[in-house]
Design an enzyme around this catalytic site. Structure first.
Site, short mmCIF file in Angstrom:
data_model
loop_
_atom_site.label_atom_id
_atom_site.label_comp_id
_atom_site.label_asym_id
_atom_site.label_seq_id
_atom_site.Cartn_x
_atom_site.Cartn_y
_atom_site.Cartn_z
N THR A 37 -3.61 -31.45 -53.01
CA THR A 37 -3.93 -30.10 -53.47
C THR A 37 -4.94 -29.41 -52.55
O THR A 37 -5.92 -30.00 -52.13
CB THR A 37 -4.52 -30.15 -54.89
OG1 THR A 37 -3.59 -30.80 -55.77
CG2 THR A 37 -4.80 -28.74 -55.42
N ASP B 107 -1.03 -28.80 -62.46
CA ASP B 107 -2.05 -27.86 -62.91
C ASP B 107 -2.22 -26.72 -61.92
O ASP B 107 -2.62 -25.61 -62.30
CB ASP B 107 -3.38 -28.58 -63.13
CG ASP B 107 -3.89 -29.27 -61.87
OD1 ASP B 107 -3.07 -29.82 -61.11
OD2 ASP B 107 -5.12 -29.29 -61.64
N THR C 228 -9.05 -29.69 -58.58
CA THR C 228 -8.15 -30.68 -57.99
C THR C 228 -8.40 -32.02 -58.66
O THR C 228 -9.45 -32.24 -59.27
CB THR C 228 -8.37 -30.80 -56.47
OG1 THR C 228 -7.38 -31.70 -55.92
CG2 THR C 228 -9.76 -31.33 -56.14
#
Length: 249
Positions: free
Chosen positions: A97, A128, A148
């Site tokens: 991420t 997410d 993250t």
């Protein structure tokens, strides 16, 4: 490119999120190019995982899911162990991420995230990073935040949204990030691995992390636009210490 497609959803539709095959069709219809995400390395990892009986994986309460590849059948009631802690598979090599917070000279703010998600995730899983308030959130009258880590846990708490709201209530970016992450770690003290970076509309920034040794994040501002400052925070325990290092990029 993924972030550009997400922006196109905002600019060209009244929707907030598009998913699945039709999200791909949407991108193609606007001229984005389809690109293979597999590399020789990722194919080798997948082949080794298949030879290893698909271990580890993200199934639970399923017969033989810890012993072989699927398909699987349920072996316990559906409401069993909904919040049970499990071994975390998150580490440096498991996900990728990237989260960014931007503040321009006129005071406008934006946030963005990009990720390939977790290795060996169940097809159809949403990260997410793709969910507003979870992987990223911004209100340029207050500030922005990005997150993250173990997204399957973190998305349940909307941590980026919470960090911004805590800054709205008067917390510093660092304290807001710490408090947002604390609320998650109290529920998942043994398995959470994650971090939050926050910045307010005045350009002040801070971060918090949990479940890893240390967490670095990078800053570039008008004070010295030729250098990127790397701030590294230590994660274990309560108080986080920080150090900075300058890198020419």
């Amino acid at each position: 490119e993924a972030s550009k497609v997400a922006r196109a959803v905002l600019e060209h539709t009244y929707h907030s999120v598009l998913v699945g095959e039709n999200a791909t069709n949407f991108a193609l219809s606007l001229g984005f190019k389809s690109q293979p995400l597999s590399s020789q390395r990722s194919i080798e990892i997948w082949e080794a995982w298949k030879k290893g009986n698909c271990q580890p994986n993200y199934w639970k309460n399923m017969m033989n899911s810890t012993k072989k590849c699927g398909p699987y059948t349920p072996d316990s009631p559906r409401d069993s162990g909904l919040l049970q802690e499990r071994k975390s598979f998150i580490n440096k090599g498991n996900h990728d991420t990237i989260g960014m917070i931007a503040l321009d000279s006129s005071g406008k703010m934006a946030v963005g995230t990009s990720t390939n998600g977790k290795n060996h995730k169940i097809p159809g899983r949403s990260s997410d990073s793709a969910l507003p308030g979870c992987g990223a959130f911004v209100d340029d009258t207050v500030g922005g935040a990005v997150a993250t880590g173990d997204g399957d846990i973190m998305m349940r708490f909307s941590p980026a949204f919470l960090a911004v709201e805590l800054m709205r209530g008067g917390m510093s970016p660092e304290k807001a990030a710490q408090e947002s992450l604390r609320r998650i770690s109290t529920k998942y003290p043994s398995t959470l691995s994650g971090a939050i970076v926050a910045a307010n509309k005045d350009g002040k920034h801070g971060a918090a992390c949990y479940g890893m040794e240390k967490f670095p994040y990078s800053i570039r501002d008008s004070e010295d636009s030729a250098k990127t400052r790397i701030v590294e925070i230590m994660c274990p325990g309560g108080e986080h210490s920080a150090s900075e290092e300058h890198v020419d990029i």
